[in-house]
Write a protein that holds these residues in place. Structure first.
Motif, PDB file in Angstrom:
ATOM      1  N   TRP A 195       4.651  -5.636  -4.219  1.00  9.90           N
ATOM      2  CA  TRP A 195       3.213  -5.743  -4.037  1.00  9.90           C
ATOM      3  C   TRP A 195       2.683  -7.094  -4.487  1.00  9.90           C
ATOM      4  N   ARG A 202       6.762 -11.273   0.967  1.00  9.96           N
ATOM      5  CA  ARG A 202       7.291  -9.909   0.840  1.00  9.96           C
ATOM      6  C   ARG A 202       8.113  -9.541   2.071  1.00  9.96           C
ATOM      7  N   THR A 250       3.270  -0.476   0.069  1.00  6.38           N
ATOM      8  CA  THR A 250       2.997  -1.864  -0.345  1.00  6.38           C
ATOM      9  C   THR A 250       2.685  -2.779   0.843  1.00  6.38           C
ATOM     10  N   LEU A 295      -2.786   2.106  -5.047  1.00  5.98           N
ATOM     11  CA  LEU A 295      -2.789   1.376  -3.784  1.00  5.98           C
ATOM     12  C   LEU A 295      -3.344   2.223  -2.644  1.00  5.98           C
TER      13      LEU A 295
END
Length: 316
Positions: free
Chosen positions: A80, A87, A269, A310
């Motif tokens: 994250w 990422r 994420t 999240l």
């Protein structure tokens, strides 16, 4: 629509860095403080925190997190904290490695990001790993999978809404012909899947359904054991209905015997700043259970709290 909740008044990167440093100090790590900061900052804010932390303390924030955290919670926080393009570059690189290889992750990144986002991923990959994503995918895949995945990760699709109906009708017939003959790796089929805009593909698949009476994804279920066919079907779904693709992925990784934390972490994420709200709605519609409740049931501890934060869960 994103589920990420950012406070109306966000502390400065210097204040956040100082609080994170405090969370690492002493006898035990203050995981709640880490969650309260990182799970409520957007990508640009997280990047500024990383820069400020490194300038202030002479240490990479990711290395500090790696030292202080562990297990699934560490993996979720680390992924994250990275900028989305970095990422995805990390996830794509892992997907080409022998023990973590995944054609599905490569397809996911190539098909669910915009053309510009995919270009940024490839730039981040180039900078971090000193080679191109395309060459790694080509080297680490083979056969029909290579034939599909290399052009998928190489694509720069048109992002507009304009559709050519004549082309949609023509290419629906081509797809039907190839699928009927079970020529799933045909060059024309691959060309259509890997180069046409998402709007054009949606029109083509609608035309396919209208003219031949079946959704293309249904006709691609001819052989349930064919792994390439499964990937091709998922490609069609993700390019046109991403919320349905991710809902099914979440359903499978939560409901199976033993939660697939890797897939669960990846979806939450990567989609929290994009379309996780729509995915949550689709999950509720399909399963009659809220996604946050399903995650509460299948996870625990700080990992659970971080994922729920999240998801925009009110208590996190």
């Amino acid at each position: 629509m994103a589920t990420l909740k950012v406070p109306a008044c966000v502390p400065s990167p210097a204040e956040d860095s100082e609080q994170l440093r405090k969370a690492f100090e002493g006898w035990g790590t203050n995981e709640a403080l880490i969650i309260s900061i990182l799970a409520h900052r957007n990508a640009d804010q997280r990047r500024l925190i990383q820069q400020t932390y490194a300038e202030t303390y002479g240490e990479d924030l990711l290395k500090s997190l790696d030292k202080e955290l562990s297990s699934d919670f560490e993996r979720a926080v680390m992924l994250w904290t990275l900028h989305p393009s970095e990422r995805d570059a990390v996830l794509a690189n892992e997907a080409t490695k022998r023990f973590t290889s995944s054609n599905w992750v490569l397809m996911e990144i190539a098909c669910s990001r915009s053309s510009y986002e995919l270009l940024q991923v490839k730039q981040a990959y180039h900078a971090k790993f000193k080679k191109s994503l395309e060459e790694d995918v080509a080297f680490h895949t083979s056969g029909d999978f290579r034939k599909l995945l290399v052009p998928l990760v190489s694509a720069f699709r048109y992002e507009g809404d304009e559709v050519n109906v004549t082309v949609a009708k023509r290419e629906a017939k081509i797809l039907h012909e190839k699928i009927k003959e079970k020529h799933y790796n045909d060059e024309e089929l691959i060309r259509i899947f890997t180069t046409r805009s998402k709007a054009q593909l949606n029109a083509t698949f609608n035309q396919y359904n209208n003219e031949f009476g079946n959704a293309i994804t249904k006709d691609l279920k001819a052989d349930q054991d064919d792994e390439f066919l499964k990937l091709l079907r998922a490609t069609a779904k993700l390019l046109t209905f991403p919320e349905k693709y991710f809902e099914k992925l979440l359903r499978l990784c939560i409901n199976k015997l033993g939660t697939d934390e890797g897939a669960l972490t990846r979806v939450i994420t990567t989609r929290a700043e994009v379309d996780l709200h729509r995915i949550k709605e689709e999950y509720q519609r399909r399963n009659s259970v809220p996604l946050d409740r399903a995650i509460e049931k299948d996870t625990s501890g700080d990992y659970e709290k971080f994922l729920l934060a999240l998801l925009g869960h009110g208590d996190c």
